[in-house]
Design a protein around this motif. Structure first.
Motif, mmCIF file in Angstrom:
data_model
loop_
_atom_site.group_PDB
_atom_site.id
_atom_site.type_symbol
_atom_site.label_atom_id
_atom_site.label_comp_id
_atom_site.label_asym_id
_atom_site.label_seq_id
_atom_site.Cartn_x
_atom_site.Cartn_y
_atom_site.Cartn_z
ATOM 1 N N PRO A 142 0.838 -1.205 0.000
ATOM 2 C CA PRO A 142 0.000 0.000 0.000
ATOM 3 C C PRO A 142 0.876 1.261 0.000
ATOM 4 N N ALA A 143 0.356 2.340 -0.544
ATOM 5 C CA ALA A 143 1.083 3.608 -0.537
ATOM 6 C C ALA A 143 1.308 4.065 0.898
ATOM 7 N N ALA A 144 2.456 4.653 1.167
ATOM 8 C CA ALA A 144 2.781 5.103 2.523
ATOM 9 C C ALA A 144 1.752 6.102 3.036
ATOM 10 N N SER A 145 1.174 6.887 2.137
ATOM 11 C CA SER A 145 0.190 7.899 2.534
ATOM 12 C C SER A 145 -1.089 7.286 3.103
ATOM 13 N N THR A 146 -1.305 5.994 2.837
ATOM 14 C CA THR A 146 -2.489 5.312 3.356
ATOM 15 C C THR A 146 -2.554 5.401 4.869
ATOM 16 N N PHE A 147 -1.390 5.424 5.513
ATOM 17 C CA PHE A 147 -1.328 5.364 6.967
ATOM 18 C C PHE A 147 -1.055 6.728 7.609
ATOM 19 N N ASP A 148 -1.107 7.774 6.798
ATOM 20 C CA ASP A 148 -0.944 9.126 7.336
ATOM 21 C C ASP A 148 -2.300 9.639 7.828
ATOM 22 N N PHE A 149 -2.276 10.388 8.927
ATOM 23 C CA PHE A 149 -3.513 11.007 9.388
ATOM 24 C C PHE A 149 -3.214 12.284 10.145
ATOM 25 N N THR A 150 -3.928 13.333 9.776
ATOM 26 C CA THR A 150 -3.899 14.608 10.492
ATOM 27 C C THR A 150 -5.339 15.013 10.742
ATOM 28 N N PRO A 151 -5.711 15.288 11.980
ATOM 29 C CA PRO A 151 -7.110 15.652 12.255
ATOM 30 C C PRO A 151 -7.535 16.872 11.452
ATOM 31 N N PRO A 152 -8.684 16.820 10.797
ATOM 32 C CA PRO A 152 -9.183 17.989 10.072
ATOM 33 C C PRO A 152 -9.406 19.165 11.025
ATOM 34 N N LYS A 153 -9.385 20.357 10.482
ATOM 35 C CA LYS A 153 -9.588 21.556 11.284
ATOM 36 C C LYS A 153 -10.926 21.491 12.004
ATOM 37 N N GLY A 154 -10.911 21.829 13.272
ATOM 38 C CA GLY A 154 -12.133 21.825 14.065
ATOM 39 C C GLY A 154 -12.460 20.495 14.711
#
Length: 422
Positions: A276-288
């Motif tokens: 899987p692409a490395a970005s699959t496991f990236d997460f940043t909470p959306p604003k708010g």
């Protein structure tokens, strides 16, 4: 198989190779796919014995994959409607896990309980032991749990809430201080995890055979049939479709002894063994986003990090209850019998039977009382009297003097076990 390796040893070995495709799973110990997931053909594959197929599962070591899984549960429970929250473990707050007085709608302990009923679509991805992602897809929202190194995030798009915790075991894993298969100890959410539980519980009371071939998610597979040899079990049989090339279980179906649609049927509709692409496991909470910190909790086994909801069951054929279910108090569980007809016995706190609802009593909410009345069936025997609560798979007898007998057995087998315990 090694010259002196027994069949039971191979079965035990098969359970050691858990594919880390999710961080958390569903409750229960016990989940039918819609007809659209029916096998799409019977490929012509080389003949293979049950023993050889068990060895193939044991040797399976898929580390990188992604795919879509559909899970559907039909325990035969009446619809709870708005009363569902009354029975959820997280109702009223998740102290210690949610990190706040109200808990968090993103906390895996509460959200993933929903997978215990109905039909759900999951998207899964894994890249080794340090990166996994599970997403539960609804018509208008998505819930995801992401494990990336020493970080674990869970996000509920419907409420814009996130749950965050440190997975302190990750650094120890890389240092080789932990057996990686022990890092996840939750309820199964993929065919592989369901299969691991069943094979781990197989014993002399179990019949295992190869019953033809199938095609699942476009892949050729062998069908392994696991059935109880004993009478009295509510389990009719379990079919595990095993990928002919990789040995990975692709589909799991549990049918009840009473017939009808499957109680549990979980299978891949799409599967890809590419990295899987490395970005699959990236997460940043959306604003708010409201973020709840889960902290660095210490689990029951001494490990730190967030824990999946756990529902251990007695190993079939062993007659023993897992240590997680054996405490030092008066409510300790006992296991009566063995194999598929084993029954767990425990005492309710206070030594009393079920609380009663009704005007002026107020012991249980009206919705809960309605639920219990819909399931209950009054029975008597040497044990005294009580009420049997039935589903298509699990039956429980609650006696008027405060004992509980529960197992994947018929009502008659349950009453018989209660009588024998006197």
């Amino acid at each position: 198989m090694a010259p002196n390796e027994s069949e039971s040893a191979v079965r035990r070995k098969a359970t050691r190779y858990v594919v880390p495709v999710v961080v958390v799973g569903v409750a229960a110990a016990a989940i039918g796919l819609v007809p659209a997931l029916a096998d799409s053909g019977n490929p012509d594959l080389p003949k293979i014995s049950a023993q050889q197929l068990l060895e193939k599962i044991a040797k399976s070591d898929v580390q990188q994959m992604s795919g879509t899984v559909k899970i559907s549960t039909d325990l035969g429970l009446p619809s709870l409607g708005g009363a569902a929250g009354t029975f959820a473990p997280g109702a009223g707050g998740l102290s210690g896990h949610g990190g706040g007085k109200g808990g968090s709608s993103a906390d895996p302990q509460s959200k993933l309980m929903e997978l215990a009923s109905g039909t759900h679509t999951l998207r899964v991805a894994t890249d080794g032991h340090d990166r996994q992602k599970l997403s539960v897809l609804d018509s208008a929202s998505e819930y995801s749990v992401i494990h990336n190194g020493d970080e674990v995030w869970a996000y509920n798009s419907a409420t814009n809430e996130a749950y965050h915790a440190k997975h302190a075991g990750a650094a120890q894993d890389r240092a080789g201080k932990h057996d990686k298969r022990e890092l996840r100890d939750g309820v199964p959410a993929t065919p592989k995890e369901f299969a691991d539980q069943v094979l781990k519980q197989s014993g002399k009371t179990t019949s295992i055979s190869v019953e033809g071939t199938s095609q699942v998610a476009g892949r050729d597979a062998y069908k392994l049939l696991v059935k109880p040899k004993q009478s009295g079990s509510t389990v009719g049989g379990i079919t595990i479709s095993v990928d002919a090339k990789t040995g990975l279980p692709l589909k799991f179906t549990l049918t009840p002894a009473g017939g009808g649609k499957a109680v549990v049927d979980a299978g891949f509709t799409k599967v890809d063994f590419a990295k899987p692409a490395a970005s699959t496991f990236d997460f940043t909470p959306p604003k708010g986003t409201k973020v709840t910190e889960g902290g660095d909790h210490k689990g029951a086994d001494g490990q730190r990090g967030p824990r999946a909801p756990h529902a251990p069951v007695a190993p079939q054929g062993s007659g023993k209850m897992p240590k997680e279910m054996r405490g030092g108090g008066k409510n300790d569980l006992k296991v009566l019998g063995e194999g598929w007809t084993s029954v767990a016995e425990l005492k309710l706190p206070g030594g009393h039977g079920l609380p009663k609802g009704g005007p002026g009593k107020g012991d249980v909410p009206p919705e809960a009382q309605k639920f219990m009345n819909a399931l209950g069936d009054h029975v008597t025997g040497k044990f005294g009297s009580g009420t049997v609560f039935s589903t298509r798979l699990i039956n429980a007898l609650v006696t008027d003097d405060g004992k509980v007998y529960v197992g994947a057995v018929t009502k008659d087998a349950l009453v018989k076990a209660a009588n024998a315990a006197q």
